[in-house]
Design a protein around this motif. Structure first.
Motif, PDB file in Angstrom:
ATOM      1  N   GLU A 112      -4.873 -77.646 -67.591  1.00  0.00           N
ATOM      2  CA  GLU A 112      -5.114 -78.955 -66.973  1.00  0.00           C
ATOM      3  C   GLU A 112      -5.104 -78.829 -65.437  1.00  0.00           C
ATOM      4  N   ASP A 113      -4.240 -77.986 -64.940  1.00  0.00           N
ATOM      5  CA  ASP A 113      -4.178 -77.750 -63.497  1.00  0.00           C
ATOM      6  C   ASP A 113      -5.524 -77.218 -62.987  1.00  0.00           C
ATOM      7  N   LEU A 114      -6.061 -76.234 -63.703  1.00  0.00           N
ATOM      8  CA  LEU A 114      -7.346 -75.644 -63.304  1.00  0.00           C
ATOM      9  C   LEU A 114      -8.473 -76.664 -63.453  1.00  0.00           C
ATOM     10  N   ARG A 115      -8.397 -77.465 -64.536  1.00  0.00           N
ATOM     11  CA  ARG A 115      -9.451 -78.446 -64.789  1.00  0.00           C
ATOM     12  C   ARG A 115      -9.549 -79.439 -63.618  1.00  0.00           C
ATOM     13  N   GLN A 116      -8.388 -79.858 -63.121  1.00  0.00           N
ATOM     14  CA  GLN A 116      -8.396 -80.835 -62.025  1.00  0.00           C
ATOM     15  C   GLN A 116      -8.877 -80.218 -60.715  1.00  0.00           C
ATOM     16  N   ARG A 117      -8.624 -78.934 -60.539  1.00  0.00           N
ATOM     17  CA  ARG A 117      -9.144 -78.261 -59.330  1.00  0.00           C
ATOM     18  C   ARG A 117     -10.677 -78.220 -59.380  1.00  0.00           C
ATOM     19  N   TYR A 148     -17.486 -62.934 -60.300  1.00  0.00           N
ATOM     20  CA  TYR A 148     -18.388 -64.037 -60.628  1.00  0.00           C
ATOM     21  C   TYR A 148     -18.453 -64.172 -62.138  1.00  0.00           C
ATOM     22  N   GLN A 149     -18.951 -65.310 -62.608  1.00  0.00           N
ATOM     23  CA  GLN A 149     -18.938 -65.551 -64.043  1.00  0.00           C
ATOM     24  C   GLN A 149     -19.966 -64.686 -64.765  1.00  0.00           C
ATOM     25  N   LYS A 150     -19.467 -63.975 -65.771  1.00  0.00           N
ATOM     26  CA  LYS A 150     -20.334 -63.160 -66.618  1.00  0.00           C
ATOM     27  C   LYS A 150     -21.332 -64.076 -67.327  1.00  0.00           C
ATOM     28  N   ALA A 154     -27.450 -66.736 -61.152  1.00  0.00           N
ATOM     29  CA  ALA A 154     -27.750 -65.693 -60.158  1.00  0.00           C
ATOM     30  C   ALA A 154     -27.085 -66.033 -58.837  1.00  0.00           C
ATOM     31  N   GLU A 155     -26.993 -67.332 -58.531  1.00  0.00           N
ATOM     32  CA  GLU A 155     -26.383 -67.743 -57.269  1.00  0.00           C
ATOM     33  C   GLU A 155     -24.907 -67.338 -57.214  1.00  0.00           C
ATOM     34  N   GLY A 156     -24.200 -67.481 -58.328  1.00  0.00           N
ATOM     35  CA  GLY A 156     -22.790 -67.085 -58.383  1.00  0.00           C
ATOM     36  C   GLY A 156     -22.631 -65.596 -58.095  1.00  0.00           C
ATOM     37  N   LYS A 157     -23.515 -64.808 -58.710  1.00  0.00           N
ATOM     38  CA  LYS A 157     -23.478 -63.356 -58.482  1.00  0.00           C
ATOM     39  C   LYS A 157     -23.832 -63.039 -57.031  1.00  0.00           C
ATOM     40  N   LEU A 178     -17.634 -57.892 -59.384  1.00  0.00           N
ATOM     41  CA  LEU A 178     -17.768 -57.673 -60.823  1.00  0.00           C
ATOM     42  C   LEU A 178     -17.877 -58.997 -61.573  1.00  0.00           C
ATOM     43  N   PRO A 179     -18.571 -58.975 -62.729  1.00  0.00           N
ATOM     44  CA  PRO A 179     -18.567 -60.172 -63.575  1.00  0.00           C
ATOM     45  C   PRO A 179     -17.261 -60.250 -64.356  1.00  0.00           C
ATOM     46  N   GLY A 180     -16.829 -61.438 -64.667  1.00  0.00           N
ATOM     47  CA  GLY A 180     -15.640 -61.639 -65.490  1.00  0.00           C
ATOM     48  C   GLY A 180     -15.770 -62.984 -66.180  1.00  0.00           C
ATOM     49  N   ASP A 181     -14.864 -63.243 -67.093  1.00  0.00           N
ATOM     50  CA  ASP A 181     -14.908 -64.530 -67.789  1.00  0.00           C
ATOM     51  C   ASP A 181     -13.638 -65.305 -67.459  1.00  0.00           C
ATOM     52  N   TYR A 182     -13.770 -66.257 -66.554  1.00  0.00           N
ATOM     53  CA  TYR A 182     -12.618 -67.021 -66.082  1.00  0.00           C
ATOM     54  C   TYR A 182     -12.905 -68.518 -66.209  1.00  0.00           C
ATOM     55  N   PHE A 183     -11.881 -69.275 -66.575  1.00  0.00           N
ATOM     56  CA  PHE A 183     -12.052 -70.720 -66.785  1.00  0.00           C
ATOM     57  C   PHE A 183     -12.684 -71.410 -65.578  1.00  0.00           C
ATOM     58  N   VAL A 184     -12.151 -71.160 -64.375  1.00  0.00           N
ATOM     59  CA  VAL A 184     -12.660 -71.895 -63.200  1.00  0.00           C
ATOM     60  C   VAL A 184     -14.107 -71.521 -62.867  1.00  0.00           C
ATOM     61  N   LEU A 185     -14.506 -70.298 -63.222  1.00  0.00           N
ATOM     62  CA  LEU A 185     -15.895 -69.896 -62.956  1.00  0.00           C
ATOM     63  C   LEU A 185     -16.826 -70.455 -64.035  1.00  0.00           C
ATOM     64  N   ARG A 186     -16.357 -70.380 -65.281  1.00  0.00           N
ATOM     65  CA  ARG A 186     -17.165 -70.814 -66.436  1.00  0.00           C
ATOM     66  C   ARG A 186     -17.430 -72.312 -66.390  1.00  0.00           C
ATOM     67  N   THR A 187     -16.459 -73.083 -65.890  1.00  0.00           N
ATOM     68  CA  THR A 187     -16.568 -74.545 -65.974  1.00  0.00           C
ATOM     69  C   THR A 187     -17.031 -75.192 -64.673  1.00  0.00           C
ATOM     70  N   THR A 188     -17.255 -74.404 -63.643  1.00  0.00           N
ATOM     71  CA  THR A 188     -17.743 -74.965 -62.373  1.00  0.00           C
ATOM     72  C   THR A 188     -19.263 -74.947 -62.383  1.00  0.00           C
ATOM     73  N   GLU A 189     -19.862 -76.093 -62.069  1.00  0.00           N
ATOM     74  CA  GLU A 189     -21.329 -76.190 -62.200  1.00  0.00           C
ATOM     75  C   GLU A 189     -22.081 -75.730 -60.954  1.00  0.00           C
ATOM     76  N   VAL A 190     -21.358 -75.315 -59.923  1.00  0.00           N
ATOM     77  CA  VAL A 190     -22.022 -74.782 -58.725  1.00  0.00           C
ATOM     78  C   VAL A 190     -21.600 -73.313 -58.603  1.00  0.00           C
ATOM     79  N   PRO A 191     -22.294 -72.539 -57.768  1.00  0.00           N
ATOM     80  CA  PRO A 191     -21.890 -71.137 -57.579  1.00  0.00           C
ATOM     81  C   PRO A 191     -20.399 -71.038 -57.245  1.00  0.00           C
ATOM     82  N   ALA A 192     -19.704 -70.193 -58.014  1.00  0.00           N
ATOM     83  CA  ALA A 192     -18.247 -70.115 -57.882  1.00  0.00           C
ATOM     84  C   ALA A 192     -17.804 -68.660 -57.962  1.00  0.00           C
ATOM     85  N   VAL A 193     -16.802 -68.319 -57.182  1.00  0.00           N
ATOM     86  CA  VAL A 193     -16.259 -66.956 -57.225  1.00  0.00           C
ATOM     87  C   VAL A 193     -14.731 -67.002 -57.141  1.00  0.00           C
TER      88      VAL A 193
END
Ligand SMILES: [Zn+2]
Length: 254
Positions: A112-117, A148-150, A154-157, A178-193
């Motif tokens: 929930e903490d990550l979701r609100q961020r 960046y999100q696996k 392309a913008e995230g990468k 490197l690509p990875g699978d992280y909640f904040v990257l997966r759920t952010t709709e703009v380029p995120a790292v």
């Protein structure tokens, strides 16, 4: 001597003309403000990041210290660098929203903490999301590394590689984005790292990461990377560069 009294209308006309002439600057101002319509919004700060809204997320906080080694807490380092990064990004024209400005959290549960961020991206119509962290491992590892999100955009990468290239230039890291699978990257709709700024488990790097000068170096590298990213994406929309060619095995240091 014969008098020629001026007709009343002409006299009134003269008085009006004198009044208008005397107050002309006021009339001009009134007309200009009518033509201008609503008061103008302040000009965006000039700079290579003008117009960008960036959410900077100092990882962890409050009840969640993140990694803790020899009394040094990840949540404190991420907050310190986030404040410096905000100042640098703003000086380059961006508007910056910090997910936290002090030692706080949004929720007792991590998810929930990550979701609100992440929700702040939508609330502020942000263009980018940068999450700051520090690493811990049993290996004799060191060096900042950007993720960046696996399977993401392309913008995230492109953003991750742009930042990592600058970190490689400004610090002693030999790591690649490197690509990875992280909640904040997966759920952010703009380029995120996620930027792992270094290893707390490495005594030398832990020492550096506490120094304001090194914290500023990290923040400047990240900001330079964001500028590079913006320039790259404007020329090559929808694509990402590759990591630079691996120069070979890095000699291990601890
Ligand atoms: Zn972390």
């Amino acid at each position: 001597m014969r008098k020629f009294p001026l007709p009343q209308a002409v006299l009134l006309g003269l008085v009006a003309a004198v009044l208008v002439a005397a107050t002309w600057p006021l009339w001009k101002g009134l007309r200009a403000s009518r033509e201008g319509g609503e008061p103008q919004a302040p000009e965006p700060a000039p700079g290579p990041l003008a117009g960008l809204v960036i959410v900077v997320d100092p990882g962890h906080g409050g009840w969640d210290p993140g990694a803790v080694v020899a009394g040094v807490k990840e949540k404190d380092l991420t907050l310190q660098v986030a404040h410096v990064l905000k100042e640098i990004l703003e000086a380059r024209g961006a508007r910056v929203v910090l997910t936290r400005t002090d030692d706080t959290h949004y929720s007792r549960t991590v998810r929930e903490d990550l979701r609100q961020r992440v929700a702040l991206v939508g609330e502020h119509q942000a263009d980018l999301f940068l999450s700051l962290h520090a690493n811990q491992d049993r290996c004799h590892c060191w060096g900042a590394q950007t993720f960046y999100q696996k399977g993401g955009s392309a913008e995230g990468k492109a953003l991750a590689i742009s930042i990592q290239n600058r970190l490689r230039e400004r610090t002693d890291t030999t790591r690649y984005a490197l690509p990875g699978d992280y909640f904040v990257l997966r759920t952010t709709e703009v380029p995120a790292v996620i930027v792992e700024m270094g290893f707390l488990s490495n005594a030398a790097e832990r020492g550096r990461m506490q120094q304001p000068e090194y914290q500023r170096t990290i923040a400047e590298a990240i900001a330079d990377g964001v500028v590079d990213y913006r320039e790259y994406i404007s020329r090559h929309p929808g694509t990402a560069p590759e990591n630079p060619a691996d120069p070979g095995e890095a000699s291990p240091r601890s």
